[in-house]
Structures are given as structure tokens and as C-alpha cells.
Design an enzyme around this catalytic site. Structure first.
Site, PDB file in Angstrom:
ATOM      1  N   TYR A 144      -8.863   1.372  -4.102  1.00 28.53           N
ATOM      2  CA  TYR A 144      -7.832   2.181  -3.447  1.00 28.53           C
ATOM      3  C   TYR A 144      -6.520   1.962  -4.171  1.00 28.53           C
ATOM      4  O   TYR A 144      -6.138   0.821  -4.456  1.00 28.53           O
ATOM      5  CB  TYR A 144      -7.702   1.750  -1.981  1.00 28.53           C
ATOM      6  CG  TYR A 144      -6.633   2.497  -1.208  1.00 28.53           C
ATOM      7  CD1 TYR A 144      -6.793   3.846  -0.887  1.00 28.53           C
ATOM      8  CD2 TYR A 144      -5.461   1.857  -0.788  1.00 28.53           C
ATOM      9  CE1 TYR A 144      -5.818   4.536  -0.167  1.00 28.53           C
ATOM     10  CE2 TYR A 144      -4.484   2.534  -0.068  1.00 28.53           C
ATOM     11  CZ  TYR A 144      -4.672   3.877   0.242  1.00 28.53           C
ATOM     12  OH  TYR A 144      -3.710   4.543   0.951  1.00 28.53           O
ATOM     13  N   ASP A 239      -3.790  -2.702 -10.834  1.00 24.68           N
ATOM     14  CA  ASP A 239      -3.154  -2.438  -9.556  1.00 24.68           C
ATOM     15  C   ASP A 239      -3.164  -3.757  -8.786  1.00 24.68           C
ATOM     16  O   ASP A 239      -4.158  -4.122  -8.158  1.00 24.68           O
ATOM     17  CB  ASP A 239      -3.894  -1.337  -8.799  1.00 24.68           C
ATOM     18  CG  ASP A 239      -3.225  -1.016  -7.468  1.00 24.68           C
ATOM     19  OD1 ASP A 239      -2.268  -1.726  -7.099  1.00 24.68           O
ATOM     20  OD2 ASP A 239      -3.674  -0.069  -6.791  1.00 24.68           O
ATOM     21  N   LYS A 267       3.291  -4.615  -1.359  1.00 23.71           N
ATOM     22  CA  LYS A 267       2.962  -5.632  -0.355  1.00 23.71           C
ATOM     23  C   LYS A 267       3.827  -6.901  -0.464  1.00 23.71           C
ATOM     24  O   LYS A 267       4.967  -6.885  -0.032  1.00 23.71           O
ATOM     25  CB  LYS A 267       1.458  -5.890  -0.359  1.00 23.71           C
ATOM     26  CG  LYS A 267       0.715  -4.568  -0.037  1.00 23.71           C
ATOM     27  CD  LYS A 267      -0.711  -4.639   0.383  1.00 23.71           C
ATOM     28  CE  LYS A 267      -1.151  -3.291   0.936  1.00 23.71           C
ATOM     29  NZ  LYS A 267      -2.170  -2.594   0.182  1.00 23.71           N
TER      30      LYS A 267
END
Ligand SMILES: *Cc1c(COP(=O)(O)O)cnc(C)c1O
Length: 430
Positions: A144, A239, A267
Site C-alpha cells: 500500500y 516506501d 507516520k
């Protein structure tokens, strides 16, 4: 335990917000219940609006590695707020932040701040396409990278749980530029490169998959991606929105000893505020506007509150690296304890754990790929989730997510989580 206030709050939210939530997995749909509404959080605990207390393993999906309402971070946010909350002009904090990121991740020679992980990945592939003058990107099934059009193809996380791997609204003309390979499967990558290698701008990968549940890369897989991309003049994008500052101070690239061309962050980098970043080789990053022709901008990018919170968080992590040994050790104990419980009860399930990230998969004996992950028993997970919640353990409301250990977790918390795990599993087998 009652959750009447949450039930009422959800009924009202649904009237004003699509599905009652601002991010789909929060709705608890895939675990067959309704969400609890959070009133506050401190350390390793969250409290709902019925005043129930939960031991938290969601950690806001990863950012809260130092625990909730961490005092130094709060102090930084407060003092930044008093100076004004946004100016849309350069500040010293932004340079401090970029320097701190580069100190921890030396491959980030230049860093651009954005407001979410989605923005980071979306911008990184635009840059990769411009730099290589190629249109295709390659991603992995079950990885994702946020919700930009190019990535919503065989994506993990909410898209996976909700059974909507391809979202309507993503134009065919965009989707066809995204090539899909299998995570941990070199042959699937080689086959695509044989045919299309010279047309692929970038390979983007979660170095440890976290959005199909936690799946570690097989030995040599990331090294293989590094060499095949180099061979074809394709950029390698890590990522690290989850793994950045979590697996190690320098993220997965330090942990595995592999240097990508570009890195995307999110995050943890915001210390609990909305932040993302991307960066990498100077030569590539110099193509960004205003130096170069590749446009990317943001009204609130580099926001002083977010920079202040993130910077304090990153400094704490870098200055107290024993935090990593601690959370990793707790992660290992939790995983091993759960495996013992599984075995004692004769369940078919497995636990994948990498440092402070872990997932308990039901109905399968091992998960090394997306195909393995999709074999897992999501109904069983849903029951396990609900039992855990009732006993005060707050887990990710989907089989295909990671649980996270934070520095606010203690040995006592892990023991408590393991007891609750045993009780929940026991009810599942009875
Ligand atoms: C969460 C996540 C994103 C998206 O970040 P947002 O801030 O939610 O847009 C991108 N990549 C990975 C690996 C993620 O886990």
C-alpha cells in the site's frame, strides 16, 4: 463493558461523514462491529468516550512510536503554537528537520516535506517519471502506498480488507501505467523487466510489507531489486512510511543495508501530526520546482507545529537508540508468547514479527507472500479482534494490518496482552 456512547456517536457521525469515518478501516467493518470513539490517549493506553481503557497496539497506525501524549512532543507543539500556527513562508525548523532526517538517513541528500504519506509517494513517482523520462511504475501486490490513483491497484490495507483492490474512479489510462509484481518473488519481477525494463521509471516497495499484515522480505529480495533497477536505469523507491525510524533510526535502508534512490516517509516523522516527506539523491531532487521543472507544492507543507513535533520525536529516537532494542525485544516476546498460545490450543495460525511490527494470521501456517496472506481466515480474525477489544486490548481492526509496539509499552503490558491473547484464542477454539 458498555460502548453505548460510541454507538450513539457513530449513528450521528454516519449522518454527516461518509461511513461515519475519515479513513475506511476505522469503521471496523471488516471485523463485523462498530468503532469505538476515542476521547483521549496517554502512553500505551487509549480511552473511549464510554471511559473504557484499552492497551493500544494500533499506535495511530504506526506514528506513536514514543507513546501517546509524550511530554516533550506536547511541549514542543505548545511552544510552537504560541508563535503562530502557519505562515506559508520558510522557517528555521524546516531546515532543522531536513538536517535531522539526513543525519538519520544519509541517502536523503535533499528532503521535501509534504502533509501525508500519500502525497509523498504520489510526488516521488512524478519525480521518478520526469527524471527517467519513462511512464511505467512497478509495485507489488498487497503493498500500500496511499490512495493516489497510480497505487490503488492490488493495494493492501483497507483496499484489501474491503475487497476493492481496484477502486472505481481510477482511470484505465492511469492504471495501465502501473505494473504489478509479486512481493518476495524475484521471477515475477524479472519477467516484467525482460519485457518492459527500459520503460519502467521506478520500482516502489514497502521494504517490510505492513499493509497485508507484516511480511518480511526474503533474504536477498531487496538486494535483487536494487541490482535489477540499477541494471535497467530504473529508480528504486523505498516506501518507508511505516518502516522509517521504526526498524532502526535509519529505517529499513539502514536495517537491510540497501540504499534506494528515493525514499518516502510519513507516520513517525510527524510525531503524531500530519506529515510526510520524500527525498533522496541530490541530482534527482534538484529537478523539483523551483530549481527544476517538476511541480509539487503545499500550502501547509513544513507546518511549524508538525515540524516541531516531528523533530523532537526524531531527536529522541536518534539520541536514545536503546529504544529500538527495547521495543524489538517486546515485539519478539509478544510474538513468541502468541506462538506458544497458538500451539498450546492447537490452532492453525502464525505470527510474523519484524522488530516492533507484528501480525497474527489465522488459518495459515506461514505467510511469505500476498497469496499466503489472502488465504488467512478473516472471520476468525474478526472474532479474535472483538474478544480482544472486550478484554481491553485495542488491535488493528483488520487482518491485513500491523500491530505496533511503542516505547510506552512495558513488560507488564506484554504479559497482559499475552494473557488476553490466550483467553481470546481459547474461546475461538471452544
Ligand atoms: C500509511 C501508508 C501510506 C500513506 O500514508 P498516509 O499518511 O495515510 O497518506 C503510504 N505508504 C505506506 C507504506 C503506508 O503504510
Amino acid at each position: 463493558m458498555t460502548t453505548n456512547n460510541s454507538k450513539k456517536a457513530f449513528a450521528e457521525a454516519i449522518q454527516y461523514i461518509p461511513g461515519g469515518v475519515n479513513s475506511p478501516v476505522r469503521a471496523f467493518k471488516s471485523v463485523g462491529t462498530e468503532p469505538i470513539f476515542i476521547a483521549r490517549a496517554k502512553g500505551a493506553k487509549v480511552f473511549d468516550i464510554d471511559n473504557n481503557e484499552y492497551l493500544d497496539f494500533v499506535a495511530s497506525w504506526g506514528p506513536m512510536i514514543l507513546g501517546h501524549a509524550q511530554e516533550d512532543i506536547l511541549a514542543a507543539i505548545k511552544s510552537a503554537a504560541e508563535m503562530g500556527t502557519s505562515y506559508g513562508a520558510p522557517t528555521l525548523l524546516e531546515t532543522e528537520m531536513a538536517k535531522q532526517i539526513q543525519l538519520m538517513m544519509p541517502a536523503m541528500q535533499l528532503v521535501r516535506m509534504v502533509n501525508s504519506g500519500t502525497e509523498a509517494t504520489m510526488s516521488a513517482i512524478r519525480l521518478a517519471r520526469a527524471y527517467t523520462k519513462r511512464e511505467f511504475i512497478l509495485k507489488f501486490e498487497g503493498n500500500y502506498h496511499g490512495h493516489a490513483d497510480s497505487f490503488l491497484i492490488k493495494a493492501g490495507s483497507g483496499a484489501l480488507t474491503l475487497g476493492e483492490p481496484n477502486s472505481p474512479g481510477v482511470p484505465e489510462s492511469i492504471a495501465k501505467n502501473t505494473l504489478i509484481a509479486k512481493f518476495n518473488n524475484k521471477e515475477s519481477v524479472e519477467q516484467i523487466f525482460e519485457k518492459m525494463g527500459e520503460k519502467i521509471a521506478a520500482v516502489i516497495v514497502e521494504p517490510v510489507a505492513g499493509n497485508m499484515g507484516v511480511v518480511a522480505p526474503k533474504d536477498g529480495f531487496l538486494g535483487f531489486l536494487r541490482s535489477i533497477t540499477e541494471k535497467f536505469g530504473t529508480l528504486l523507491i523505498f516506501d518507508e512510511v511505516i518502516t522509517g525510524f521504526r526498524l532502526a533510526p535509519g529505517g529499513a535502508q539502514q536495517y537491510f543495508g540497501i540504499t534506494p534512490d528515493l525514499t518516502t516517509l510519513g507516520k513517525i516523522i510527524g510525531g503524531g501530526l500530519p506529515v510526510g516527506a520524500y527525498g533522496g539523491k541530490r541530482q534527482i531532487m534538484e529537478m523539483l520546482s523551483p530549481n527544476g521543472p517538476v511541480y509539487q507544492a503545499g500550502t501547509l507543507s513544513g507546518n511549524p507545529l508538525a515540524m516541531a513535533a516531528g523533530l523532537v520525536g526524531l531527536r529522541m529516537l536518534n539520541d536514545n537508540q536503546k529504544i529500538y532494542a527495547k521495543i524489538s525485544n517486546l515485539g519478539k516476546q509478544l510474538a513468541e508468547g502468541m506462538r506458544k498460545n497458538i500451539e498450546a490450543l492447537g490452532l492453525i495460525a502464525c505470527v510474523n514479527q519484524v522488530e516492533s511490527m507484528l501480525t497474527l494470521f489465522f488459518g495459515v501456517e506461514k505467510v511469505e507472500s500476498f497469496d499466503d496472506a489472502t488465504q488467512s481466515d478473516t472471520d476468525m480474525y474478526a472474532r479474535y479482534f472483538r474478544k480482544s477489544l472486550e478484554s481491553g486490548i485495542y488491535l488493528a481492526p483488520s487482518q491485513f494490518e500491523a500491530s505496533f509496539i511503542s516505547n510506552a509499552h512495558s513488560q507488564h503490558h506484554i504479559d497482559k496482552a499475552l494473557e488476553a491473547n490466550f483467553e481470546a484464542l481459547k474461546e475461538l477454539v471452544s
